[in-house]
Design a protein around this motif. Sequence first.
Motif, short mmCIF file in Angstrom:
data_model
loop_
_atom_site.label_atom_id
_atom_site.label_comp_id
_atom_site.label_asym_id
_atom_site.label_seq_id
_atom_site.Cartn_x
_atom_site.Cartn_y
_atom_site.Cartn_z
N UNK A 1 -48.60 60.81 -69.51
CA UNK A 1 -48.50 61.26 -68.14
C UNK A 1 -47.11 61.80 -67.81
N UNK A 2 -46.08 61.24 -68.44
CA UNK A 2 -44.72 61.75 -68.22
C UNK A 2 -44.65 63.23 -68.58
N UNK A 3 -45.30 63.60 -69.68
CA UNK A 3 -45.29 65.00 -70.12
C UNK A 3 -46.28 65.85 -69.33
N UNK B 1 -43.23 60.97 -59.28
CA UNK B 1 -44.28 60.29 -60.05
C UNK B 1 -44.02 60.46 -61.54
N UNK B 2 -43.72 61.69 -61.94
CA UNK B 2 -43.43 61.94 -63.35
C UNK B 2 -42.21 61.19 -63.84
N UNK C 1 -41.98 58.38 -66.80
CA UNK C 1 -41.01 58.56 -67.89
C UNK C 1 -40.17 57.31 -68.07
N UNK C 2 -39.72 56.73 -66.96
CA UNK C 2 -38.96 55.47 -67.03
C UNK C 2 -39.81 54.37 -67.65
N UNK C 3 -41.08 54.29 -67.24
CA UNK C 3 -41.97 53.27 -67.79
C UNK C 3 -42.18 53.48 -69.29
N UNK D 1 -37.27 62.44 -74.76
CA UNK D 1 -37.89 61.79 -73.59
C UNK D 1 -36.83 61.47 -72.53
N UNK D 2 -35.65 61.06 -72.97
CA UNK D 2 -34.56 60.81 -72.03
C UNK D 2 -34.15 62.11 -71.34
#
Length: 247
Positions: free
Chosen positions: A67-69, A100-101, A105-107, A133-134
Amino acid sequence: MNWTWFHKMGSPKWFYDITDKWMFWLGLASAVLLAVAMVWGLAFAPADYQQGNSYRIIFVHVPSAFLAQACYIMMAVAGAIGLIWKMKLADMAAKVSAPIGASFTILALLTGAIWGKPTWGTWWVWDARLTSMLLLLFLYFGYMALQSAFDNEATASKASSILALVGLVNIPIIKYSVEWWNTLHQPATLTLTERPAMATEMLIPLLLSIAAFYCFFTLVFLMRLRTEVLIRENRTNWVKKIVQPDV
């Protein structure tokens, strides 16, 4: 081809009215799918023959990383639609997607660190997948910073959308980093071109977890977007009737 639906989606009022019917079902689907996936994955799925029980964080880590991506891609596409067709609803969608994204990403980074400690013996390495990812998180922060830097909504949307489109180059880097470089991160758990190597008892709860996360994302996204619509359209008669129905 009939593009009526596309033009309708550009109407804040039409969007607000049609999505009102989806909220309950999205909330119900999120809750049921997440409960089943977590109970199955954490309590009944077998332990991994190499990683033992530590692999179980995959039921949170993988959906979060997906979901981050996906959220970033959606944000960039919405920004492009706003730039090209001047659709204000697209600009709103891009804006509400960023927090939200960033949260997903943090999660993903946190769960990855927790998973990495027993697997690699360290919380963090400057691995290609982790570093990219960071960078994705910094792109989200940069987008939100640009949104806040301008008083004019149109200028803020234009500047942040350009940044989002430039940052799209990071998405394929995240995806193919484990193939392009020698990294500690394992290859993709799920792909569209290869049959999953996971046992069915692990795969099914993972797929359910991914579905649950996507339903939850859609619910939160629509809630935030509907709120943004009310804020930006507060001077219209239809919003005034919703906010102050007795007036």
